[in-house]
Design an enzyme around this catalytic site. Sequence first.
Site, PDB file in Angstrom:
ATOM      1  N   CYS A 130       0.838  -1.208   0.000  1.00 25.75           N
ATOM      2  CA  CYS A 130       0.000   0.000   0.000  1.00 25.75           C
ATOM      3  C   CYS A 130       0.870   1.254   0.000  1.00 25.75           C
ATOM      4  O   CYS A 130       1.369   1.665   1.052  1.00 25.75           O
ATOM      5  CB  CYS A 130      -0.912  -0.031   1.225  1.00 25.75           C
ATOM      6  SG  CYS A 130      -1.924   1.447   1.378  1.00 25.75           S
ATOM      7  N   CYS A 133      -0.517   4.096   2.180  1.00 26.08           N
ATOM      8  CA  CYS A 133      -0.347   3.915   3.636  1.00 26.08           C
ATOM      9  C   CYS A 133       1.108   4.132   4.056  1.00 26.08           C
ATOM     10  O   CYS A 133       1.374   4.731   5.087  1.00 26.08           O
ATOM     11  CB  CYS A 133      -0.744   2.507   4.077  1.00 26.08           C
ATOM     12  SG  CYS A 133      -2.177   1.827   3.268  1.00 26.08           S
ATOM     13  N   ASP A 134       2.047   3.608   3.286  1.00 21.49           N
ATOM     14  CA  ASP A 134       3.432   3.523   3.764  1.00 21.49           C
ATOM     15  C   ASP A 134       4.426   4.417   3.021  1.00 21.49           C
ATOM     16  O   ASP A 134       5.571   4.557   3.467  1.00 21.49           O
ATOM     17  CB  ASP A 134       3.927   2.065   3.645  1.00 21.49           C
ATOM     18  CG  ASP A 134       3.036   1.103   4.424  1.00 21.49           C
ATOM     19  OD1 ASP A 134       2.552   1.506   5.493  1.00 21.49           O
ATOM     20  OD2 ASP A 134       2.829  -0.027   3.964  1.00 21.49           O
TER      21      ASP A 134
END
Length: 308
Positions: A130, A133-134
Amino acid sequence: MEFDVAIIGAGPAGLTAAIYSARYGLKTVVFEDPTQISQLAIVPFIENFPGYEGSGLDLIMKMKEQASKFGAEHKVERVEDVRKGDGYFFVKTDSGEYKARTIIIATGGKHRELGVEGEKKFVGRGVSYCAVCDGFFFKGKRVAVIGGGNTALADAIYLKDLGCDVVVIHRRDKFRADELLQKQLFDKGIPVLWNTVVERIEGESRVERIVVRNIKTGERKVLEVEGVFIAVGIQPQTEIASKLGVEMNSYGYIKVDKKQRTNVEGVFAAGDCCDNPLKQAITACGDGAIAAYSAYEYLKDEGSGGRT
Ligand code: NAP
């Protein structure tokens, strides 16, 4: 608690079904699994959803608000089992039991793993599925994005814009991603290693390098990277469907007809878990609207809820 429609999954298919079902005046509940994130929520930027341009997460949040506004109940609970009996479906979650007259399965898909050495070991320590997200943790660092579909290219562009030094690794000599994304990728000068597969992900406590192999020449190379973003597709989530005896195709997707009906009466399905030809937010929404309409028709007439 008793509902007319229980929707399992809170991605674009499930939330659209919730909006439509609630607006038909049906008592509706939508279950969101707290351990699963909708594929839409992790799309960095959407520009092919009519009337909307922005992040996938914002779009999902708007859909949730809209579904709640029309009275759909939203429960952040993982559905563990669904049984049929006495004209009802019994939905068991990790924190309660519910009764529903119809079910809409909108469980979507989950990221596929690459299946190479080091992948599992470094999840959360350099390996990610992701970018949204990261990606932030990799600003200014060298990262590899694996895959040649829309997700891989959108991730690569997002990471480049964040300030990462990105390389895309693809197993063929052609992308399957949309032309527009390909153009954006090339315009940004993001390099691509074609016909190349990842053999190993290595490091001490975090990712430090990957070993890649050109499948045409057999040549191996070591790339120093701190992040590996794996975007090699999704696999349908159909455990609940299996428990209900719903039929799948040979790839594991739920078989539905034009009205999103499954072979099990009163059970409908929508979105990426179905055997539909296009897996986009907009088509998932379309499926969700049709599934809710079919549930409404079924509840009005009782008896026409099975796939033809
Ligand atoms: P996808 O379209 O299935 O692409 C997966 C990519 O990973 C392909 O390029 C495939 O290679 C590669 N791949 C698969 N297994 C691999 C392996 N074991 N090793 C190396 N490479 C592997 O998946 P996706 O990109 O996640 O997209 C899923 C769906 O969501 C698609 O329908 C897509 O259009 C949609 N989506 C839409 C948007 C948007 O509209 N903005 C954004 C993201 C995703 P091959 O090409 O050789 O098969």
